[in-house]
Every structure is written in C-alpha cells, then in structure tokens.
Design a protein around this motif. Structure first.
Motif, PDB file in Angstrom:
ATOM      1  N   GLN A   6      42.895  59.388  72.049  1.00 34.81           N
ATOM      2  CA  GLN A   6      42.513  60.744  71.649  1.00 34.81           C
ATOM      3  C   GLN A   6      43.563  61.300  70.681  1.00 34.81           C
ATOM      4  N   SER A   7      43.086  62.135  69.763  1.00 29.53           N
ATOM      5  CA  SER A   7      44.015  62.848  68.889  1.00 29.53           C
ATOM      6  C   SER A   7      43.393  64.163  68.450  1.00 29.53           C
ATOM      7  N   PRO A   8      44.228  65.160  68.157  1.00 28.56           N
ATOM      8  CA  PRO A   8      45.678  65.160  68.373  1.00 28.56           C
ATOM      9  C   PRO A   8      46.005  65.326  69.856  1.00 28.56           C
ATOM     10  N   ARG A   9      47.250  65.210  70.232  1.00 30.80           N
ATOM     11  CA  ARG A   9      47.635  65.440  71.620  1.00 30.80           C
ATOM     12  C   ARG A   9      47.806  66.924  71.928  1.00 30.80           C
ATOM     13  N   TYR A  10      48.203  67.677  70.908  1.00 34.41           N
ATOM     14  CA  TYR A  10      48.405  69.112  71.080  1.00 34.41           C
ATOM     15  C   TYR A  10      47.872  69.831  69.836  1.00 34.41           C
ATOM     16  N   LYS A  11      47.336  71.049  70.082  1.00 33.82           N
ATOM     17  CA  LYS A  11      46.842  71.848  68.967  1.00 33.82           C
ATOM     18  C   LYS A  11      46.974  73.316  69.343  1.00 33.82           C
ATOM     19  N   ILE A  12      47.541  74.088  68.413  1.00 35.72           N
ATOM     20  CA  ILE A  12      47.647  75.531  68.597  1.00 35.72           C
ATOM     21  C   ILE A  12      46.918  76.190  67.442  1.00 35.72           C
ATOM     22  N   ILE A  13      45.981  77.080  67.751  1.00 39.60           N
ATOM     23  CA  ILE A  13      45.227  77.788  66.704  1.00 39.60           C
ATOM     24  C   ILE A  13      45.082  79.248  67.100  1.00 39.60           C
ATOM     25  N   GLU A  14      44.665  80.046  66.147  1.00 38.34           N
ATOM     26  CA  GLU A  14      44.383  81.454  66.412  1.00 38.34           C
ATOM     27  C   GLU A  14      42.890  81.577  66.745  1.00 38.34           C
ATOM     28  N   LYS A  15      42.578  82.616  67.514  1.00 39.86           N
ATOM     29  CA  LYS A  15      41.159  82.833  67.846  1.00 39.86           C
ATOM     30  C   LYS A  15      40.360  83.016  66.570  1.00 39.86           C
ATOM     31  N   ARG A  16      39.133  82.599  66.653  1.00 41.33           N
ATOM     32  CA  ARG A  16      38.165  82.616  65.551  1.00 41.33           C
ATOM     33  C   ARG A  16      38.356  81.468  64.559  1.00 41.33           C
ATOM     34  N   GLN A  17      39.430  80.685  64.702  1.00 41.57           N
ATOM     35  CA  GLN A  17      39.579  79.490  63.870  1.00 41.57           C
ATOM     36  C   GLN A  17      38.734  78.364  64.458  1.00 41.57           C
ATOM     37  N   SER A  18      38.610  77.296  63.688  1.00 38.47           N
ATOM     38  CA  SER A  18      37.889  76.120  64.165  1.00 38.47           C
ATOM     39  C   SER A  18      38.867  74.987  64.428  1.00 38.47           C
ATOM     40  N   VAL A  19      38.434  74.044  65.272  1.00 39.09           N
ATOM     41  CA  VAL A  19      39.282  72.904  65.649  1.00 39.09           C
ATOM     42  C   VAL A  19      38.386  71.722  65.973  1.00 39.09           C
ATOM     43  N   ALA A  20      38.919  70.526  65.755  1.00 39.35           N
ATOM     44  CA  ALA A  20      38.161  69.314  66.065  1.00 39.35           C
ATOM     45  C   ALA A  20      39.055  68.322  66.778  1.00 39.35           C
ATOM     46  N   PHE A  21      38.459  67.626  67.745  1.00 42.31           N
ATOM     47  CA  PHE A  21      39.164  66.607  68.509  1.00 42.31           C
ATOM     48  C   PHE A  21      38.449  65.276  68.289  1.00 42.31           C
ATOM     49  N   ASN A 104      30.075  52.987  87.566  1.00 39.35           N
ATOM     50  CA  ASN A 104      31.113  52.219  86.898  1.00 39.35           C
ATOM     51  C   ASN A 104      32.264  53.144  86.560  1.00 39.35           C
ATOM     52  N   GLU A 105      33.479  52.664  86.740  1.00 36.38           N
ATOM     53  CA  GLU A 105      34.666  53.495  86.607  1.00 36.38           C
ATOM     54  C   GLU A 105      34.721  54.148  85.239  1.00 36.38           C
ATOM     55  N   GLN A 106      35.081  55.417  85.232  1.00 37.73           N
ATOM     56  CA  GLN A 106      35.341  56.119  83.983  1.00 37.73           C
ATOM     57  C   GLN A 106      36.829  55.992  83.671  1.00 37.73           C
ATOM     58  N   PHE A 107      37.149  55.646  82.437  1.00 33.91           N
ATOM     59  CA  PHE A 107      38.524  55.518  81.980  1.00 33.91           C
ATOM     60  C   PHE A 107      38.829  56.709  81.075  1.00 33.91           C
ATOM     61  N   PHE A 108      39.918  57.400  81.390  1.00 27.77           N
ATOM     62  CA  PHE A 108      40.237  58.641  80.698  1.00 27.77           C
ATOM     63  C   PHE A 108      41.338  58.453  79.660  1.00 27.77           C
ATOM     64  N   GLY A 109      41.213  59.183  78.565  1.00 32.67           N
ATOM     65  CA  GLY A 109      42.280  59.287  77.602  1.00 32.67           C
ATOM     66  C   GLY A 109      43.325  60.295  78.054  1.00 32.67           C
ATOM     67  N   PRO A 110      44.419  60.443  77.296  1.00 32.18           N
ATOM     68  CA  PRO A 110      45.512  61.338  77.694  1.00 32.18           C
ATOM     69  C   PRO A 110      45.173  62.812  77.506  1.00 32.18           C
ATOM     70  N   GLY A 111      44.122  63.111  76.740  1.00 34.04           N
ATOM     71  CA  GLY A 111      43.706  64.494  76.550  1.00 34.04           C
ATOM     72  C   GLY A 111      44.351  65.162  75.347  1.00 34.04           C
ATOM     73  N   THR A 112      43.695  66.244  74.914  1.00 40.81           N
ATOM     74  CA  THR A 112      44.230  67.119  73.865  1.00 40.81           C
ATOM     75  C   THR A 112      44.425  68.496  74.472  1.00 40.81           C
ATOM     76  N   ARG A 113      45.658  68.979  74.423  1.00 39.32           N
ATOM     77  CA  ARG A 113      45.939  70.324  74.958  1.00 39.32           C
ATOM     78  C   ARG A 113      45.748  71.340  73.854  1.00 39.32           C
ATOM     79  N   LEU A 114      44.764  72.224  74.030  1.00 39.30           N
ATOM     80  CA  LEU A 114      44.462  73.264  73.041  1.00 39.30           C
ATOM     81  C   LEU A 114      44.972  74.613  73.539  1.00 39.30           C
ATOM     82  N   THR A 115      45.718  75.292  72.678  1.00 35.23           N
ATOM     83  CA  THR A 115      46.150  76.661  72.957  1.00 35.23           C
ATOM     84  C   THR A 115      45.560  77.560  71.887  1.00 35.23           C
ATOM     85  N   VAL A 116      44.812  78.581  72.333  1.00 37.37           N
ATOM     86  CA  VAL A 116      44.209  79.550  71.408  1.00 37.37           C
ATOM     87  C   VAL A 116      44.950  80.868  71.567  1.00 37.37           C
ATOM     88  N   LEU A 117      45.552  81.342  70.462  1.00 40.96           N
ATOM     89  CA  LEU A 117      46.356  82.574  70.500  1.00 40.96           C
ATOM     90  C   LEU A 117      45.571  83.769  69.979  1.00 40.96           C
TER      91      LEU A 117
END
Lengths: 117, 113
Positions: A6-21, A104-117
């Motif tokens: 998964q990417s990115p691992r971390y993302k910080i954006i302002e409200k009303r902005q757009s983001v993609a994982f 069947n087992e689900q294998f998880f990625g490390p995740g993307t931490r999103l912070t919306v300010l």
C-alpha cells in the motif's frame, strides 16, 4: 511471497481536498478489500472486489468515496472532498476467496494513515 | 446484522501471566470465527481460526474454542511475553457468499517485563 503493498503510508490533507490511496494485492488473489479503521475501532469494510467487479459496496459513502480495480489487479481508493471524520487508517486486504467457497484467509497490507485537518 | 463484542482494553499484564480476552458474537447461522493480531506499525495478521462449534484454534501458544451455546470465542494464553504486546481483534465470517469479515473493536494488550 510478497505481501499486500500500500502507498502512501501516511497522508495529511486539509478538509475539502482530495486524496488517493493505492493497493497492490498478493499475486493471483482474485478478491480485494478496502477497510476503514477509525482510531479505537475495528476495521469496517468499505468495498470488496472480485477480480475487477464490485461485489459489495454497501458501506461506501458514494457521495465522496470511489474505488476501482482496473484489470483485476491493483486498486485505488479516492476521497473527494475529504471531511474531518475521514481521518482513519485505510487498510487493503486480498484473498483467494471465491463466491460460495469456505473462508480463505485475508492478507492485510500495512495501511495508509490519513489525517484530515 | 452480524456483530462482535470484545472486552475493552488496555489489558496490562506482567510477563508469564495468564491471558484471557473475551469475545462474544451475534450472527445468523454458523459463522467461522477468527482472532487477528496487529503489532505496532504492522498490518493485521491472522492468529487463529475455528470454523465450527467446539473447534479449538491454536497458534503461537494462543488458543480459542468456538462455543456455540454461549456464542463466545475467548482468546487465552498460559504465559504471555513482552513480544505479545499488540492489539487483538475478534472477527467472524458467514460461511456463505463472499465470506466478509466483521470485526470487534479490538483489545490492546500491554505486557511488561
């Protein structure tokens, strides 16, 4: 065997902005899942793909969230526009599950931490 | 709908102590039950599972027994280690359709030396 990427691992954006994982599942896994994990809660399924078709998006806020899985491999999850309450970890998982088969087992990625300010 | 309830954390233990994390569920039919573990900075990993009543799942010294009569799947370990510090999630999946997972809220375990 490579895991779910998964990417990115971390993302910080302002409200009303757009983001993609982005998510790259384990090779050969037909089923791909996107989960939202809000702090202090368990993961909640947003959308599930079987190959490149959607099989469950009942909990996806479709007015602002969208996802696609072109060619049945990689997937992107987009939020537009973001709200404060979208702050969470977005997890991607994959499995070899098919309709009607036993679990069947689900294998998880490390995740993307999103912070919306 | 389906739901999973776990005991709230954090659970704080000393090394070599006995661990129990309670989990109960509500579901139609007879789901499969799971414990997932999330170590700091890592993704969720399947710890153990049980697919029918009275099955016992076990892995890395952890055990859980599928109790249909009490709709429970409590996680136990006889002697915890510092390296077991993590967040533990109980989950269920219906044995039909696409086997979607429903998770509990998670229980943080902190083990001190």
């Amino acid at each position: 065997e490579a895991g779910v990427a998964q990417s990115p691992r971390y993302k910080i954006i302002e409200k009303r902005q757009s983001v993609a994982f982005w998510c790259n599942p384990i090779s050969g896994h037909a089923t791909l899942y996107w989960y939202q994990q809000i702090l202090g809660q368990g993961p909640k399924l947003l959308i599930q793909f079987q190959n490149n078709g959607v099989v469950d998006d009942s909990q996806l806020p479709k007015d602002r969230f969208s996802a696609e899985r072109l060619k049945g491999v990689d997937s992107t999850l987009k939020i537009q526009p973001a709200k404060l309450e979208d702050s969470a970890v977005y997890l991607c998982a994959s499995s070899s599950s098919m309709w009607g088969s036993s679990y069947n087992e689900q294998f998880f990625g490390p995740g993307t931490r999103l912070t919306v300010l | 709908g389906d739901s999973v309830t776990q005991m709230e954390g954090p659970v704080t233990l000393s090394e070599e102590a006995f661990l129990t994390i309670n989990c109960t569920y509500t579901a139609t039919g007879y789901p499969s039950l799971f414990w997932y573990v999330q170590y700091p900075g890592e993704g969720l990993q399947l710890l153990l599972k049980a697919t029918k009543a009275d099955d016992k799942g076990s892995n890395k010294g952890f055990e859980a027994t599928y109790r249909k009569e009490t709709t429970s799947f409590h996680l136990e370990k006889g002697s915890v280690q510092v390296s077991d510090s993590a967040v533990y999630f109980c989950a269920l999946s219906p044995n039909s359709g696409y086997s979607t997972l429903t998770f509990g809220k998670g229980t943080m375990l902190l083990v001190s030396p």
